[in-house]
Design a protein around this motif. Structure first.
Motif, PDB file in Angstrom:
ATOM      1  N   GLY A 113      -8.344  69.497 132.475  1.00 47.95           N
ATOM      2  CA  GLY A 113      -8.988  68.335 132.974  1.00 47.95           C
ATOM      3  C   GLY A 113      -8.377  67.188 132.794  1.00 47.95           C
ATOM      4  N   PHE A 114      -8.737  66.142 133.814  1.00 47.18           N
ATOM      5  CA  PHE A 114      -7.957  65.068 133.945  1.00 47.18           C
ATOM      6  C   PHE A 114      -9.056  63.734 134.512  1.00 47.18           C
ATOM      7  CE2 PHE A 114      -5.652  61.445 135.555  1.00 47.18           C
ATOM      8  CZ  PHE A 114      -4.369  61.635 134.819  1.00 47.18           C
ATOM      9  N   VAL A 115      -9.473  62.912 133.349  1.00 50.46           N
ATOM     10  CA  VAL A 115     -10.410  61.971 134.012  1.00 50.46           C
ATOM     11  C   VAL A 115      -9.978  60.726 133.547  1.00 50.46           C
ATOM     12  CG1 VAL A 115     -12.974  61.118 133.154  1.00 50.46           C
ATOM     13  CG2 VAL A 115     -12.424  63.589 132.967  1.00 50.46           C
ATOM     14  N   LEU A 116     -10.501  59.940 134.794  1.00 49.89           N
ATOM     15  CA  LEU A 116      -9.914  58.310 134.586  1.00 49.89           C
ATOM     16  C   LEU A 116     -10.888  57.506 133.599  1.00 49.89           C
ATOM     17  CD1 LEU A 116      -9.289  57.557 138.343  1.00 49.89           C
ATOM     18  CD2 LEU A 116      -7.551  58.080 136.542  1.00 49.89           C
ATOM     19  N   LYS A 117     -10.348  56.716 132.937  1.00 47.75           N
ATOM     20  CA  LYS A 117     -10.803  55.888 131.935  1.00 47.75           C
ATOM     21  C   LYS A 117     -11.989  55.047 132.837  1.00 47.75           C
ATOM     22  CE  LYS A 117      -7.975  55.941 127.931  1.00 47.75           C
ATOM     23  NZ  LYS A 117      -7.317  54.982 126.899  1.00 47.75           N
ATOM     24  N   VAL A 141      -7.451  71.132 127.029  1.00 44.08           N
ATOM     25  CA  VAL A 141      -7.403  69.757 126.996  1.00 44.08           C
ATOM     26  C   VAL A 141      -7.552  69.050 128.105  1.00 44.08           C
ATOM     27  CG1 VAL A 141      -5.175  67.906 126.965  1.00 44.08           C
ATOM     28  CG2 VAL A 141      -5.056  70.184 125.744  1.00 44.08           C
ATOM     29  N   VAL A 142      -8.441  67.824 128.125  1.00 39.41           N
ATOM     30  CA  VAL A 142      -8.663  67.028 128.943  1.00 39.41           C
ATOM     31  C   VAL A 142      -7.799  65.666 128.795  1.00 39.41           C
ATOM     32  CG1 VAL A 142     -10.569  65.394 129.924  1.00 39.41           C
ATOM     33  CG2 VAL A 142     -11.075  67.857 129.173  1.00 39.41           C
ATOM     34  N   ILE A 143      -7.100  65.286 129.716  1.00 42.82           N
ATOM     35  CA  ILE A 143      -6.362  64.103 129.739  1.00 42.82           C
ATOM     36  C   ILE A 143      -7.143  62.956 130.075  1.00 42.82           C
ATOM     37  CG2 ILE A 143      -4.360  62.749 130.533  1.00 42.82           C
ATOM     38  CD1 ILE A 143      -3.724  64.908 129.142  1.00 42.82           C
ATOM     39  N   TYR A 144      -7.447  61.869 129.320  1.00 42.80           N
ATOM     40  CA  TYR A 144      -8.249  60.658 129.569  1.00 42.80           C
ATOM     41  C   TYR A 144      -7.177  59.635 130.044  1.00 42.80           C
ATOM     42  CZ  TYR A 144     -12.547  57.908 128.754  1.00 42.80           C
ATOM     43  OH  TYR A 144     -13.654  57.238 129.153  1.00 42.80           O
ATOM     44  N   SER A 145      -7.236  59.075 130.869  1.00 40.67           N
ATOM     45  CA  SER A 145      -6.193  58.096 131.449  1.00 40.67           C
ATOM     46  C   SER A 145      -6.502  56.922 132.206  1.00 40.67           C
ATOM     47  CB  SER A 145      -5.139  59.020 132.350  1.00 40.67           C
ATOM     48  OG  SER A 145      -4.196  58.326 132.780  1.00 40.67           O
ATOM     49  N   GLU A 146      -5.776  55.879 132.072  1.00 40.92           N
ATOM     50  CA  GLU A 146      -5.843  54.760 132.914  1.00 40.92           C
ATOM     51  C   GLU A 146      -4.942  54.707 134.292  1.00 40.92           C
ATOM     52  OE1 GLU A 146      -4.877  51.636 130.359  1.00 40.92           O
ATOM     53  OE2 GLU A 146      -6.839  51.536 129.369  1.00 40.92           O
ATOM     54  N   ARG A 147      -4.148  55.782 134.067  1.00 35.22           N
ATOM     55  CA  ARG A 147      -3.242  55.922 135.150  1.00 35.22           C
ATOM     56  C   ARG A 147      -3.813  56.589 136.331  1.00 35.22           C
ATOM     57  NH1 ARG A 147       2.781  57.928 133.275  1.00 35.22           N
ATOM     58  NH2 ARG A 147       2.925  57.762 135.700  1.00 35.22           N
ATOM     59  N   THR A 148      -3.697  56.079 137.479  1.00 37.02           N
ATOM     60  CA  THR A 148      -4.417  56.560 138.534  1.00 37.02           C
ATOM     61  C   THR A 148      -3.456  57.272 139.753  1.00 37.02           C
ATOM     62  OG1 THR A 148      -4.236  54.500 139.772  1.00 37.02           O
ATOM     63  CG2 THR A 148      -6.306  54.865 138.279  1.00 37.02           C
ATOM     64  N   ASP A 149      -2.298  57.527 139.242  1.00 36.05           N
ATOM     65  CA  ASP A 149      -1.495  58.303 140.411  1.00 36.05           C
ATOM     66  C   ASP A 149      -1.736  59.700 140.466  1.00 36.05           C
ATOM     67  OD1 ASP A 149       1.586  58.906 138.574  1.00 36.05           O
ATOM     68  OD2 ASP A 149      -0.141  57.401 137.779  1.00 36.05           O
ATOM     69  N   ALA A 150      -1.569  60.470 141.681  1.00 36.98           N
ATOM     70  CA  ALA A 150      -1.615  61.784 141.649  1.00 36.98           C
ATOM     71  C   ALA A 150      -0.707  62.491 141.096  1.00 36.98           C
ATOM     72  CB  ALA A 150      -2.095  62.004 143.098  1.00 36.98           C
ATOM     73  N   ALA A 191     -10.139  69.324 123.485  1.00 31.33           N
ATOM     74  CA  ALA A 191      -9.503  68.214 123.178  1.00 31.33           C
ATOM     75  C   ALA A 191      -9.357  67.237 123.935  1.00 31.33           C
ATOM     76  CB  ALA A 191      -8.042  68.750 122.477  1.00 31.33           C
ATOM     77  N   ILE A 192      -9.826  66.015 123.947  1.00 35.81           N
ATOM     78  CA  ILE A 192      -9.815  64.664 124.672  1.00 35.81           C
ATOM     79  C   ILE A 192      -8.437  64.274 124.296  1.00 35.81           C
ATOM     80  CG2 ILE A 192     -10.868  62.701 125.671  1.00 35.81           C
ATOM     81  CD1 ILE A 192     -13.409  63.835 125.165  1.00 35.81           C
ATOM     82  N   VAL A 193      -7.542  63.920 125.135  1.00 38.61           N
ATOM     83  CA  VAL A 193      -6.368  63.230 124.705  1.00 38.61           C
ATOM     84  C   VAL A 193      -5.961  61.973 125.670  1.00 38.61           C
ATOM     85  CG1 VAL A 193      -3.942  63.744 124.383  1.00 38.61           C
ATOM     86  CG2 VAL A 193      -5.618  65.713 123.909  1.00 38.61           C
ATOM     87  N   ASP A 194      -5.758  61.108 124.845  1.00 32.91           N
ATOM     88  CA  ASP A 194      -5.212  59.891 125.747  1.00 32.91           C
ATOM     89  C   ASP A 194      -4.005  59.971 126.481  1.00 32.91           C
ATOM     90  OD1 ASP A 194      -5.017  57.121 126.508  1.00 32.91           O
ATOM     91  OD2 ASP A 194      -4.643  56.443 124.507  1.00 32.91           O
ATOM     92  N   PHE A 251       1.091  61.891 138.478  1.00 32.75           N
ATOM     93  CA  PHE A 251       0.637  61.901 137.024  1.00 32.75           C
ATOM     94  C   PHE A 251      -0.129  63.114 136.588  1.00 32.75           C
ATOM     95  CE2 PHE A 251      -0.983  60.597 132.665  1.00 32.75           C
ATOM     96  CZ  PHE A 251       0.080  60.841 132.005  1.00 32.75           C
ATOM     97  N   ALA A 252      -1.285  63.278 137.477  1.00 33.41           N
ATOM     98  CA  ALA A 252      -2.280  64.421 137.201  1.00 33.41           C
ATOM     99  C   ALA A 252      -1.632  65.646 137.465  1.00 33.41           C
ATOM    100  CB  ALA A 252      -3.408  63.804 138.242  1.00 33.41           C
ATOM    101  N   ARG A 253      -0.857  65.551 138.574  1.00 39.03           N
ATOM    102  CA  ARG A 253      -0.247  66.949 138.869  1.00 39.03           C
ATOM    103  C   ARG A 253       0.542  67.442 137.480  1.00 39.03           C
ATOM    104  NH1 ARG A 253       1.681  69.281 144.075  1.00 39.03           N
ATOM    105  NH2 ARG A 253       3.073  70.717 143.460  1.00 39.03           N
ATOM    106  N   GLN A 254       1.313  66.453 136.899  1.00 41.17           N
ATOM    107  CA  GLN A 254       2.237  66.824 135.951  1.00 41.17           C
ATOM    108  C   GLN A 254       1.394  67.353 134.821  1.00 41.17           C
ATOM    109  OE1 GLN A 254       4.510  63.125 134.614  1.00 41.17           O
ATOM    110  NE2 GLN A 254       5.569  64.564 133.022  1.00 41.17           N
ATOM    111  N   ALA A 255       0.087  66.470 134.651  1.00 36.45           N
ATOM    112  CA  ALA A 255      -0.735  66.940 133.512  1.00 36.45           C
ATOM    113  C   ALA A 255      -1.357  68.538 133.708  1.00 36.45           C
ATOM    114  CB  ALA A 255      -1.751  66.085 133.509  1.00 36.45           C
TER     115      ALA A 255
END
Length: 205
Positions: free
Chosen positions: A102-106, A80-89, A53-56, A91-95
């Motif tokens: 997965g965590f991918v930047l837009k 789940v792959v989080i697709y994010s505009e947020r670039t702070d680590a 699931a790719i989730v905004d 937030f990635a850690r929280q995800a």
């Protein structure tokens, strides 16, 4: 090659359309549904149980992390792959702590998203190296044993504990112990976070 099934959840129709085209052209990935908000995303993912699931990260009703937590509570098997505009680590850690694989930047190349989908669909973890959890404050002091590195490396390749145990000719309990020790050394709250941090520190490749 068997297709990975995928649900795309984003409240921007243009992004949903472009990702649908991208994944369809990539080969081996089938978008089975889309969603425009968090509640719809949870409903569609629980209904269809896609491989990925790719989730905004930011959507109406529920954000990406809240969606991930809801899916964990519902015992959904989807990665789940989080697709994010947020670039702070942080937030990635929280995800990752919420259960995202997965965590991918837009802002990243779209090829990175395709790679992440395939990696997590195979059971692995994929996170931008620049956003990998910070880990211990004194990173130079981190030292994993050879076996801990071997175990985390196999988990990064998508293996389950039982498969890693079989590959290394050790018990599943021993694998669990190695993972626990590695998590403690890397100051990680989950095995996914431990893998991501070990990758960032080049402790595994």
């Amino acid at each position: 090659m068997p297709s990975l099934t995928c649900v795309v959840a984003d409240d921007h129709p243009a992004i949903v359309d472009s990702l649908g085209l991208l994944l369809g052209e990539a080969g081996g990935i089938e978008v089975v549904a889309t969603a425009a908000d968090g509640e719809e995303a949870v409903a569609r993912i629980l209904e269809l149980r896609p491989d990925v699931a790719i989730v905004d990260a930011e959507m109406p009703d529920l954000n990406g992390i809240e969606v991930t937590l809801r899916l964990s509570e519902g015992a959904a098997p989807s990665a789940v792959v989080i697709y994010s505009e947020r670039t702070d680590a942080a937030f990635a850690r929280q995800a990752l702590g919420a259960g995202a694989k997965g965590f991918v930047l837009k802002a990243a190349p779209l090829a990175d998203l395709v790679r992440a989908v395939r990696t997590v669909g195979a059971g692995g973890t994929s996170i931008d190296a620049d956003l990998a959890p910070a880990g211990p404050k004194d990173e130079t002091a981190v030292s994993l044993t050879r076996r801990e590195c071997e175990v985390l490396g196999l988990l990064a390749d998508g293996m389950r504990n039982e498969e890693a145990a079989e590959r290394l000719a050790i018990s599943s309990l021993t694998v669990t112990t190695h993972v626990k020790h590695a998590m403690e050394k890397l100051d990680a709250s989950s095995r996914s976070e431990a893998v991501a941090t070990a990758l960032r520190l080049s402790l595994i490749v």
